[in-house]
Design a protein around this motif. Structure first.
Motif, mmCIF file in Angstrom:
data_model
loop_
_atom_site.group_PDB
_atom_site.id
_atom_site.type_symbol
_atom_site.label_atom_id
_atom_site.label_comp_id
_atom_site.label_asym_id
_atom_site.label_seq_id
_atom_site.Cartn_x
_atom_site.Cartn_y
_atom_site.Cartn_z
ATOM 1 N N LYS A 74 0.826 -1.213 0.000
ATOM 2 C CA LYS A 74 0.000 0.000 0.000
ATOM 3 C C LYS A 74 0.860 1.261 0.000
ATOM 4 C CE LYS A 74 -0.566 -0.011 5.053
ATOM 5 N NZ LYS A 74 -1.523 -0.258 6.155
ATOM 6 N N LYS A 102 -7.448 2.491 -3.302
ATOM 7 C CA LYS A 102 -6.202 2.756 -2.586
ATOM 8 C C LYS A 102 -6.430 3.457 -1.254
ATOM 9 C CE LYS A 102 -3.464 2.688 -6.776
ATOM 10 N NZ LYS A 102 -2.550 3.392 -7.696
ATOM 11 N N HIS A 149 -2.116 8.449 -4.216
ATOM 12 C CA HIS A 149 -2.193 8.170 -2.780
ATOM 13 C C HIS A 149 -0.877 8.471 -2.051
ATOM 14 C CE1 HIS A 149 -0.554 4.519 -4.542
ATOM 15 N NE2 HIS A 149 -0.329 3.978 -3.366
#
Length: 316
Positions: A74, A102, A149
Protein backbone atom coordinates in the motif's frame (compact mmCIF):
# COMPACT_ATOMS: atom_id res chain seq x y z
CA UNK A 1 22.98 7.28 3.49
CA UNK A 2 19.44 6.15 4.29
CA UNK A 3 17.93 3.48 2.02
CA UNK A 4 14.19 3.12 1.55
CA UNK A 5 14.60 -0.17 -0.34
CA UNK A 6 17.32 -2.83 -0.14
CA UNK A 7 17.19 -5.93 -2.31
CA UNK A 8 20.01 -8.21 -1.15
CA UNK A 9 21.31 -11.25 -3.04
CA UNK A 10 18.08 -11.83 -4.95
CA UNK A 11 17.84 -15.12 -6.85
CA UNK A 12 14.85 -16.19 -8.94
CA UNK A 13 14.69 -19.40 -10.97
CA UNK A 14 12.05 -20.42 -13.45
CA UNK A 15 12.04 -23.78 -15.20
CA UNK A 16 15.25 -23.89 -17.20
CA UNK A 17 15.97 -20.19 -16.71
CA UNK A 18 17.64 -18.13 -13.99
CA UNK A 19 15.87 -14.77 -14.10
CA UNK A 20 17.95 -13.17 -11.32
CA UNK A 21 21.33 -14.34 -10.09
CA UNK A 22 22.51 -12.78 -6.79
CA UNK A 23 21.24 -9.27 -7.62
CA UNK A 24 21.67 -6.54 -5.02
CA UNK A 25 20.11 -3.07 -5.30
CA UNK A 26 20.09 -0.34 -2.63
CA UNK A 27 17.77 2.60 -3.37
CA UNK A 28 18.51 5.80 -1.39
CA UNK A 29 15.53 7.54 0.15
CA UNK A 30 14.37 10.61 -1.79
CA UNK A 31 16.20 9.71 -5.00
CA UNK A 32 15.38 8.77 -8.59
CA UNK A 33 16.89 5.35 -9.26
CA UNK A 34 17.28 3.97 -12.78
CA UNK A 35 16.95 0.23 -13.31
CA UNK A 36 18.55 -0.44 -16.69
CA UNK A 37 19.25 -3.43 -18.88
CA UNK A 38 18.49 -5.12 -22.20
CA UNK A 39 15.20 -6.93 -22.76
CA UNK A 40 15.13 -10.17 -20.78
CA UNK A 41 17.86 -9.04 -18.38
CA UNK A 42 15.69 -9.54 -15.28
CA UNK A 43 14.45 -6.00 -14.53
CA UNK A 44 10.74 -6.84 -14.60
CA UNK A 45 11.28 -9.91 -12.40
CA UNK A 46 13.01 -7.74 -9.80
CA UNK A 47 10.17 -5.19 -9.96
CA UNK A 48 7.61 -7.96 -9.46
CA UNK A 49 9.51 -9.17 -6.37
CA UNK A 50 9.64 -5.64 -4.94
CA UNK A 51 5.87 -5.37 -5.50
CA UNK A 52 5.32 -8.67 -3.65
CA UNK A 53 3.76 -10.14 -6.83
CA UNK A 54 6.22 -13.01 -6.73
CA UNK A 55 8.75 -14.20 -4.14
CA UNK A 56 12.51 -14.66 -4.55
CA UNK A 57 14.04 -18.11 -4.26
CA UNK A 58 16.88 -16.62 -2.22
CA UNK A 59 17.79 -13.25 -0.79
CA UNK A 60 15.64 -10.66 0.96
CA UNK A 61 13.96 -7.31 0.33
CA UNK A 62 14.12 -4.69 3.08
CA UNK A 63 11.56 -1.88 2.87
CA UNK A 64 11.80 1.14 5.15
CA UNK A 65 14.17 -0.68 7.50
CA UNK A 66 12.41 -4.05 7.85
CA UNK A 67 11.66 -7.14 5.73
CA UNK A 68 9.10 -6.46 3.00
CA UNK A 69 5.59 -7.79 3.69
CA UNK A 70 2.37 -7.85 1.70
CA UNK A 71 1.09 -4.97 3.83
CA UNK A 72 3.90 -2.73 2.51
CA UNK A 73 2.41 -2.78 -1.00
CA UNK A 74 0.00 0.00 0.00
CA UNK A 75 3.06 2.24 0.32
CA UNK A 76 4.19 1.45 -3.24
CA UNK A 77 2.79 2.96 -6.44
CA UNK A 78 3.45 0.79 -9.49
CA UNK A 79 2.93 1.72 -13.13
CA UNK A 80 3.66 -1.41 -15.21
CA UNK A 81 4.73 -1.28 -18.84
CA UNK A 82 1.57 -3.16 -19.86
CA UNK A 83 -1.23 -0.85 -18.83
CA UNK A 84 -5.01 -1.06 -18.98
CA UNK A 85 -8.09 1.04 -18.29
CA UNK A 86 -11.78 0.23 -18.64
CA UNK A 87 -12.54 1.72 -22.05
CA UNK A 88 -16.26 2.37 -21.56
CA UNK A 89 -15.95 4.22 -18.25
CA UNK A 90 -15.56 7.98 -18.02
CA UNK A 91 -12.05 9.11 -17.17
CA UNK A 92 -12.89 10.91 -13.93
CA UNK A 93 -15.23 8.17 -12.75
CA UNK A 94 -12.56 5.54 -13.33
CA UNK A 95 -9.84 7.57 -11.64
CA UNK A 96 -12.03 7.97 -8.53
CA UNK A 97 -12.74 4.22 -8.57
CA UNK A 98 -9.02 3.39 -8.45
CA UNK A 99 -8.38 6.08 -5.83
CA UNK A 100 -11.05 4.55 -3.59
CA UNK A 101 -9.36 1.15 -3.97
CA UNK A 102 -6.20 2.76 -2.59
CA UNK A 103 -7.98 4.00 0.51
CA UNK A 104 -8.95 7.58 -0.35
CA UNK A 105 -12.45 8.82 0.39
CA UNK A 106 -14.44 10.15 -2.56
CA UNK A 107 -14.21 13.84 -1.66
CA UNK A 108 -10.42 13.78 -1.09
CA UNK A 109 -9.91 11.65 -4.20
CA UNK A 110 -11.85 14.03 -6.42
CA UNK A 111 -10.01 17.07 -5.05
CA UNK A 112 -6.57 15.52 -5.58
CA UNK A 113 -7.50 14.16 -9.00
CA UNK A 114 -8.73 17.49 -10.34
CA UNK A 115 -5.52 19.17 -9.15
CA UNK A 116 -3.49 16.51 -10.93
CA UNK A 117 -5.60 16.67 -14.10
CA UNK A 118 -4.93 20.41 -14.36
CA UNK A 119 -1.21 19.93 -13.64
CA UNK A 120 -0.95 17.26 -16.34
CA UNK A 121 -2.98 19.41 -18.78
CA UNK A 122 -5.91 16.98 -19.17
CA UNK A 123 -8.53 18.84 -17.14
CA UNK A 124 -11.03 18.90 -20.01
CA UNK A 125 -10.99 15.09 -20.29
CA UNK A 126 -12.72 14.41 -16.95
CA UNK A 127 -16.09 13.48 -18.52
CA UNK A 128 -14.72 11.79 -21.66
CA UNK A 129 -14.76 8.03 -22.07
CA UNK A 130 -11.41 6.25 -21.86
CA UNK A 131 -11.83 4.91 -25.40
CA UNK A 132 -11.69 8.51 -26.65
CA UNK A 133 -8.20 9.05 -25.20
CA UNK A 134 -5.00 8.84 -27.18
CA UNK A 135 -2.34 6.46 -25.87
CA UNK A 136 -0.43 9.36 -24.34
CA UNK A 137 -3.53 10.79 -22.63
CA UNK A 138 -4.38 7.36 -21.20
CA UNK A 139 -0.85 7.02 -19.85
CA UNK A 140 -1.18 10.40 -18.13
CA UNK A 141 -4.33 9.16 -16.40
CA UNK A 142 -2.59 5.99 -15.27
CA UNK A 143 0.40 7.97 -14.03
CA UNK A 144 -1.93 10.14 -11.92
CA UNK A 145 -3.70 7.06 -10.49
CA UNK A 146 -0.30 5.58 -9.57
CA UNK A 147 0.94 8.61 -7.61
CA UNK A 148 -2.35 9.89 -6.18
CA UNK A 149 -2.19 8.17 -2.78
CA UNK A 150 1.31 9.63 -2.18
CA UNK A 151 3.17 6.34 -1.71
CA UNK A 152 6.69 6.27 -0.26
CA UNK A 153 8.02 4.35 -3.27
CA UNK A 154 7.02 4.87 -6.91
CA UNK A 155 7.97 2.32 -9.59
CA UNK A 156 7.55 3.20 -13.26
CA UNK A 157 8.25 0.61 -15.97
CA UNK A 158 9.07 2.40 -19.27
CA UNK A 159 7.05 5.50 -18.27
CA UNK A 160 7.92 7.51 -21.40
CA UNK A 161 6.78 4.91 -23.93
CA UNK A 162 4.33 6.48 -26.37
CA UNK A 163 4.85 10.09 -25.24
CA UNK A 164 5.75 12.91 -27.60
CA UNK A 165 8.64 15.16 -26.43
CA UNK A 166 6.33 17.82 -24.93
CA UNK A 167 4.37 15.35 -22.81
CA UNK A 168 7.53 13.43 -21.90
CA UNK A 169 8.92 16.67 -20.49
CA UNK A 170 5.74 17.20 -18.46
CA UNK A 171 6.15 13.72 -16.99
CA UNK A 172 9.85 14.30 -16.23
CA UNK A 173 8.98 17.56 -14.49
CA UNK A 174 6.44 15.79 -12.28
CA UNK A 175 8.81 12.92 -11.43
CA UNK A 176 11.43 15.41 -10.25
CA UNK A 177 8.80 17.35 -8.29
CA UNK A 178 7.67 14.14 -6.57
CA UNK A 179 11.28 13.37 -5.66
CA UNK A 180 11.79 16.88 -4.30
CA UNK A 181 8.66 16.46 -2.16
CA UNK A 182 10.11 13.31 -0.59
CA UNK A 183 9.07 10.40 -2.83
CA UNK A 184 11.58 7.73 -3.83
CA UNK A 185 11.34 6.71 -7.48
CA UNK A 186 12.53 3.63 -9.36
CA UNK A 187 12.08 3.58 -13.08
CA UNK A 188 13.01 0.99 -15.65
CA UNK A 189 13.73 2.38 -19.08
CA UNK A 190 15.61 2.05 -22.36
CA UNK A 191 15.59 5.83 -22.80
CA UNK A 192 19.15 6.78 -21.87
CA UNK A 193 18.60 10.52 -22.29
CA UNK A 194 15.94 10.29 -19.57
CA UNK A 195 18.45 8.58 -17.30
CA UNK A 196 20.88 11.48 -17.79
CA UNK A 197 18.16 14.02 -16.98
CA UNK A 198 16.46 12.30 -14.04
CA UNK A 199 18.50 9.65 -12.28
CA UNK A 200 20.63 10.16 -9.21
CA UNK A 201 21.72 6.50 -9.15
CA UNK A 202 21.51 3.51 -11.52
CA UNK A 203 21.86 -0.24 -11.56
CA UNK A 204 22.52 -2.06 -14.81
CA UNK A 205 21.37 -5.70 -15.01
CA UNK A 206 22.51 -7.99 -17.83
CA UNK A 207 22.02 -11.74 -18.20
CA UNK A 208 20.31 -11.83 -14.79
CA UNK A 209 23.23 -10.23 -12.96
CA UNK A 210 24.00 -6.80 -11.56
CA UNK A 211 26.98 -5.61 -13.63
CA UNK A 212 27.13 -1.92 -12.74
CA UNK A 213 25.83 0.19 -9.84
CA UNK A 214 26.50 3.71 -8.68
CA UNK A 215 25.86 7.42 -8.58
CA UNK A 216 25.37 8.69 -12.15
CA UNK A 217 27.92 11.51 -12.00
CA UNK A 218 30.51 9.32 -10.28
CA UNK A 219 30.07 6.62 -12.92
CA UNK A 220 30.48 9.15 -15.73
CA UNK A 221 33.72 10.41 -14.16
CA UNK A 222 35.08 6.91 -13.53
CA UNK A 223 34.33 5.81 -17.11
CA UNK A 224 35.70 9.04 -18.59
CA UNK A 225 39.08 7.51 -19.31
CA UNK A 226 41.51 9.56 -21.38
CA UNK A 227 39.10 11.21 -23.81
CA UNK A 228 39.32 14.97 -24.37
CA UNK A 229 37.88 17.75 -26.49
CA UNK A 230 40.37 19.95 -28.32
CA UNK A 231 39.25 23.35 -29.62
CA UNK A 232 41.62 24.94 -32.08
CA UNK A 233 42.15 27.38 -34.91
CA UNK A 234 44.03 25.99 -37.88
CA UNK A 235 44.00 22.97 -40.17
CA UNK A 236 42.54 19.73 -38.87
CA UNK A 237 44.88 17.71 -41.09
CA UNK A 238 47.93 19.38 -39.51
CA UNK A 239 46.61 18.74 -35.99
CA UNK A 240 45.73 15.11 -36.73
CA UNK A 241 49.15 14.38 -38.15
CA UNK A 242 50.99 16.07 -35.28
CA UNK A 243 49.14 14.37 -32.43
CA UNK A 244 49.10 10.90 -34.00
CA UNK A 245 52.00 9.61 -31.82
CA UNK A 246 50.19 10.46 -28.56
CA UNK A 247 46.56 9.55 -29.30
CA UNK A 248 44.79 6.26 -29.93
CA UNK A 249 41.65 7.87 -31.37
CA UNK A 250 40.66 11.09 -33.09
CA UNK A 251 37.10 11.74 -34.19
CA UNK A 252 34.34 14.21 -34.87
CA UNK A 253 32.88 16.25 -32.01
CA UNK A 254 29.16 15.44 -32.06
CA UNK A 255 28.26 18.28 -29.72
CA UNK A 256 27.38 21.69 -31.08
CA UNK A 257 30.58 23.72 -31.34
CA UNK A 258 30.61 26.16 -28.42
CA UNK A 259 33.09 29.02 -28.75
CA UNK A 260 35.70 29.86 -31.32
CA UNK A 261 37.50 27.55 -33.70
CA UNK A 262 36.99 23.92 -34.65
CA UNK A 263 36.82 20.99 -32.23
CA UNK A 264 37.65 17.29 -32.24
CA UNK A 265 37.50 14.45 -29.73
CA UNK A 266 40.72 12.56 -29.03
CA UNK A 267 41.70 9.68 -26.77
CA UNK A 268 45.11 9.79 -25.18
CA UNK A 269 47.31 6.72 -25.63
CA UNK A 270 48.43 4.91 -22.48
CA UNK A 271 52.05 6.07 -22.74
CA UNK A 272 51.25 9.78 -23.25
CA UNK A 273 50.34 12.55 -20.80
CA UNK A 274 47.95 15.47 -21.04
CA UNK A 275 50.96 17.80 -21.17
CA UNK A 276 52.32 15.91 -24.21
CA UNK A 277 49.00 16.31 -26.01
CA UNK A 278 48.62 20.02 -25.21
CA UNK A 279 52.22 20.86 -26.16
CA UNK A 280 52.05 19.06 -29.51
CA UNK A 281 48.58 20.39 -30.37
CA UNK A 282 49.66 23.94 -29.54
CA UNK A 283 52.64 23.72 -31.87
CA UNK A 284 50.52 22.35 -34.74
CA UNK A 285 47.59 24.79 -34.36
CA UNK A 286 46.41 27.62 -32.15
CA UNK A 287 44.87 25.65 -29.25
CA UNK A 288 42.00 27.62 -27.70
CA UNK A 289 40.37 24.96 -25.52
CA UNK A 290 41.10 21.64 -23.82
CA UNK A 291 38.60 19.75 -21.62
CA UNK A 292 37.86 16.18 -20.53
CA UNK A 293 34.86 14.51 -22.17
CA UNK A 294 32.43 12.73 -19.88
CA UNK A 295 30.87 9.64 -21.47
CA UNK A 296 27.10 9.52 -21.84
CA UNK A 297 25.09 6.98 -19.87
CA UNK A 298 24.23 5.43 -23.23
CA UNK A 299 27.94 4.81 -23.96
CA UNK A 300 28.50 3.41 -20.46
CA UNK A 301 25.45 1.16 -20.91
CA UNK A 302 26.64 -0.18 -24.28
CA UNK A 303 30.20 -0.82 -23.11
CA UNK A 304 29.14 -2.45 -19.84
CA UNK A 305 26.67 -4.77 -21.60
CA UNK A 306 29.23 -5.65 -24.27
CA UNK A 307 31.92 -6.44 -21.69
CA UNK A 308 29.60 -8.50 -19.49
CA UNK A 309 28.27 -10.44 -22.48
CA UNK A 310 31.84 -11.47 -23.37
CA UNK A 311 32.41 -12.94 -19.89
CA UNK A 312 31.67 -16.68 -19.44
CA UNK A 313 28.67 -17.53 -17.29
CA UNK A 314 29.27 -20.05 -14.51
CA UNK A 315 27.13 -23.17 -14.52
CA UNK A 316 25.36 -23.54 -11.22
Amino acid sequence: MSYLLEANGIVKDYTGHKALDDVTVHVPEGSVYGLLGPNGAGKTTLIRIINHITAPDAGEVIFDGRPLTADDVKHIGYLPEERGLYKKMKVGEQAIFFARLKGLDKRDAEKRLKEWFERMEIGNWWNKKVEELSKGMAQKVQFIITVLHRPKLLIFDEPFSGFDPINANILKREILRLRDEGSTVIFSTHNMSSVEELCDHITLINRSRNILTGNVEELRRSFGGNRFRLRFEGELSSLAEAIKPVVSYIGEDEEENRGQGESVIVELSDAATRRDLVDIANRATDLVGFEPVMPSINNIFINAVRNSSEMPVENK
